[in-house]
Design a protein around this motif. Sequence first.
Motif, PDB file in Angstrom:
ATOM      1  N   TYR A 524      17.266 -32.452  -3.495  1.00 18.24           N
ATOM      2  CA  TYR A 524      17.867 -33.518  -2.699  1.00 18.24           C
ATOM      3  C   TYR A 524      17.013 -33.784  -1.452  1.00 18.24           C
ATOM      4  N   SER A 525      15.734 -33.966  -1.659  1.00 22.33           N
ATOM      5  CA  SER A 525      14.796 -34.087  -0.535  1.00 22.33           C
ATOM      6  C   SER A 525      15.102 -35.284   0.358  1.00 22.33           C
ATOM      7  N   ALA A 526      15.361 -36.441  -0.251  1.00 20.41           N
ATOM      8  CA  ALA A 526      15.639 -37.637   0.557  1.00 20.41           C
ATOM      9  C   ALA A 526      16.946 -37.466   1.321  1.00 20.41           C
ATOM     10  N   SER A 527      17.975 -36.963   0.635  1.00 23.28           N
ATOM     11  CA  SER A 527      19.265 -36.746   1.288  1.00 23.28           C
ATOM     12  C   SER A 527      19.145 -35.696   2.388  1.00 23.28           C
ATOM     13  N   ALA A 528      18.337 -34.664   2.133  1.00 25.17           N
ATOM     14  CA  ALA A 528      18.146 -33.610   3.129  1.00 25.17           C
ATOM     15  C   ALA A 528      17.524 -34.167   4.393  1.00 25.17           C
ATOM     16  N   ALA A 529      16.579 -35.064   4.212  1.00 25.23           N
ATOM     17  CA  ALA A 529      15.924 -35.649   5.376  1.00 25.23           C
ATOM     18  C   ALA A 529      16.910 -36.466   6.206  1.00 25.23           C
ATOM     19  N   VAL A 530      17.761 -37.227   5.515  1.00 22.99           N
ATOM     20  CA  VAL A 530      18.747 -38.041   6.225  1.00 22.99           C
ATOM     21  C   VAL A 530      19.760 -37.150   6.935  1.00 22.99           C
ATOM     22  N   MET A 531      20.267 -36.144   6.236  1.00 14.38           N
ATOM     23  CA  MET A 531      21.281 -35.271   6.831  1.00 14.38           C
ATOM     24  C   MET A 531      20.703 -34.434   7.957  1.00 14.38           C
ATOM     25  N   ALA A 532      19.443 -34.097   7.839  1.00 16.36           N
ATOM     26  CA  ALA A 532      18.787 -33.347   8.912  1.00 16.36           C
ATOM     27  C   ALA A 532      18.750 -34.175  10.187  1.00 16.36           C
ATOM     28  N   ALA A 533      18.625 -35.491  10.011  1.00 19.17           N
ATOM     29  CA  ALA A 533      18.631 -36.371  11.182  1.00 19.17           C
ATOM     30  C   ALA A 533      20.003 -36.424  11.833  1.00 19.17           C
ATOM     31  N   VAL A 534      21.053 -36.157  11.040  1.00 22.66           N
ATOM     32  CA  VAL A 534      22.420 -36.183  11.560  1.00 22.66           C
ATOM     33  C   VAL A 534      22.780 -34.866  12.234  1.00 22.66           C
ATOM     34  N   SER A 535      22.538 -33.758  11.497  1.00 24.51           N
ATOM     35  CA  SER A 535      22.991 -32.462  12.017  1.00 24.51           C
ATOM     36  C   SER A 535      21.884 -31.434  12.153  1.00 24.51           C
ATOM     37  N   GLY A 536      20.674 -31.811  11.788  1.00 20.78           N
ATOM     38  CA  GLY A 536      19.553 -30.890  11.908  1.00 20.78           C
ATOM     39  C   GLY A 536      19.304 -30.068  10.670  1.00 20.78           C
ATOM     40  N   ARG A 537      20.192 -30.144   9.667  1.00 18.48           N
ATOM     41  CA  ARG A 537      20.036 -29.380   8.413  1.00 18.48           C
ATOM     42  C   ARG A 537      20.999 -29.928   7.370  1.00 18.48           C
ATOM     43  N   LEU A 538      20.790 -29.496   6.123  1.00 18.95           N
ATOM     44  CA  LEU A 538      21.746 -29.820   5.073  1.00 18.95           C
ATOM     45  C   LEU A 538      23.079 -29.124   5.374  1.00 18.95           C
ATOM     46  N   PRO A 539      24.206 -29.767   5.062  1.00 22.79           N
ATOM     47  CA  PRO A 539      25.499 -29.128   5.338  1.00 22.79           C
ATOM     48  C   PRO A 539      25.723 -27.925   4.435  1.00 22.79           C
ATOM     49  N   LEU A 540      26.381 -26.909   4.994  1.00 22.26           N
ATOM     50  CA  LEU A 540      26.797 -25.742   4.228  1.00 22.26           C
ATOM     51  C   LEU A 540      28.258 -25.902   3.829  1.00 22.26           C
ATOM     52  N   SER A 541      28.715 -25.030   2.968  1.00 19.52           N
ATOM     53  CA  SER A 541      30.114 -25.107   2.536  1.00 19.52           C
ATOM     54  C   SER A 541      31.070 -24.975   3.712  1.00 19.52           C
ATOM     55  N   ILE A 542      30.740 -24.108   4.656  1.00 22.05           N
ATOM     56  CA  ILE A 542      31.652 -23.901   5.783  1.00 22.05           C
ATOM     57  C   ILE A 542      31.739 -25.151   6.643  1.00 22.05           C
ATOM     58  N   ASP A 543      30.673 -25.992   6.641  1.00 26.24           N
ATOM     59  CA  ASP A 543      30.738 -27.268   7.352  1.00 26.24           C
ATOM     60  C   ASP A 543      31.765 -28.189   6.699  1.00 26.24           C
TER      61      ASP A 543
END
Length: 639
Positions: A524-543
């Motif tokens: 999920y490289s493209a999605s990871a890049a977008v989400m990183a811009a939102v929260s700095g990383r891909l979301p975890l389950s606890i998020d």
Amino acid sequence: MAQNINRVAAVLCAALLSGCAMVKIKNVSPERYFEQRRGDILSTGELSPATRQEMGLLSLDTKACLSAPESCSGTLIESDEIKTEDSLAASAELWVAYAAEVSRTSPDSDRTMDAWLKAARYSYAYFLVFQQSASSLAPRERDTQIRDYYNYSVENVTASLFRRYRQGDSANPITSGSLPTPAGWNLRLDMSGLRENGYVSFPKELLAASSIGFGGIRNAFRRDGFGAEMVAVLPAGTFGSQTSPPSDLPLAGGYSAMPAPNVTCLLDFHGDDLQQVLASRSATLRAFDPLLESAAAIKGENVPLAANFTAGYGVWLARSNFATEAIRTLLDMDKSLDKPHLYMLQPFDPNRRVVLMLHGLASSPEAWVNTANDVLGDDELRARYQVWLMYYPTNLPLPHNHQAIRQTVLRTLKDMDPSGAAKASHGMVVVGHSMGGLLTRLMVSSSNGSHLLDQTLQELRGKGDDTNKVREELAPLLEFDPMPEVRRAVFIATPHMGTPSAEGVLAAIVSRLSSIPQGLSTRYSASAAVMAAVSGRLPLSIDNLKESDPFVKDIAELPISPDVVYHSIIAVKNPTNLASATDGFVPYRSAHLAGAASEKVIVSGHSVQQTPEAVLELRRILRMDAGLEAPQSESARSE
């Protein structure tokens, strides 16, 4: 005077002599009374009163008989003074005592094996030849004793045969045929009582259930009957799939049956009548799956099979190391779980419907240790359901785990039942605890076409340039329909609207220590890049468990399939004010779900799924689902 003295002396003498023969009353405690009635070589280490009585009638010396039972058992059998069944019972106990003694120094010698075989043979003759109806035990304590002698003797014979096999040529697994028997005996193995697609390979260990106890398992469920209750510990990969899934199910994980099934073994001695059986030195060792068979045909009688339904489950869990692995997976440590794995508590049975259990955050199948065991402790439920435990990486985001779990279930059903016609492929009941409840919610809900995907993309808008690529990556995760295979869902302590605990100090530490596997970031490289811009990383389950998380808010609005009946089991520590009540992790307001067919509120902490109250409620739901119990209204079930 002298004459009177002689008379007095005579009277005193007579009184003294008669006093020596008088019967005296002794007080006997209830414990001592029942020990005298029921005590025997297995329970007290001493021969039973009945056996001592029968030996005494024939003036047999107990010590001599215990050291050389062949002659004594022959005398007992040939005697006309003792009933045949009593002589058989006494002979069986003598041989058990002798076998137990000689096995202390040489457990697998020919002499020891011969003794156990003779003990089993006399017990077998008592029940299965002499008795006119072996399928119904007379209410005599002696019957229970002799059944125990038979079962214990078969257990020792089976274990010794297995050790002999392992010490010999174990490179050629035995599936049927002759066994490494002691001199003068001919024993054969019959495994036709085991299912074809199950555990037909020879085990690497064979454990006697009678020698195993467990800490952490509340109840041990078994069935009285004939046969040795054993646990067959199988080699890894005996049944199931550990391999990569087909390309049409790219996220699916593997599946396997519990690698420690329970087995019941019988020794069937050859011969058509009592005389032939007692002279026989040939027998067949028959192995049965106690989940499939409750009786076995021997000498024209349907004999009830003994069974232990908990021992194998306990052995598997005790050796699984799930507790450590669950933490490693949460923190994405080296060699941790990266895909779901489905464990069947028995080889696939097409005639039993599936109860799928999903654990919560930082957990594993051990979360269901008592729940699954106690549910299957109900005879009627065990006959109708098979339990599947899903083990999944709890650090990964909910959308990813949902699709991976869904694909793993579908793949398993497809492999086990390609036509989809079996009862097991329909009417599944999914039970989810905590975060597992959210995954259950996704399995029975609709994304409303692209609504969930559009909502997510809207939240990410302006955070990246490659919108089409993000849509392509996320569409398989965020577009779904309810699984038609699922008919009923049970949500246990489920944070449908998130939980404030996911935003506390402990949650922050877990988030900091946890990470997403590199392979997932690459997928999920493209999605990871977008989400990183939102929260700095891909979301975890606890998020995804936070009350403020957009995804948990979105799925709380998704419609549950009208074909699915759902129930809630909710824990609270203080039920006085439900509006503010919590189980320490999930508030009642988040666990409550409108439209539930029933809601059971239990005073408990978050691990409520293990409590007897929750098990009884789950049993009730399953019994109702199976048509064994009439439905009850929601208000009638709430507390």
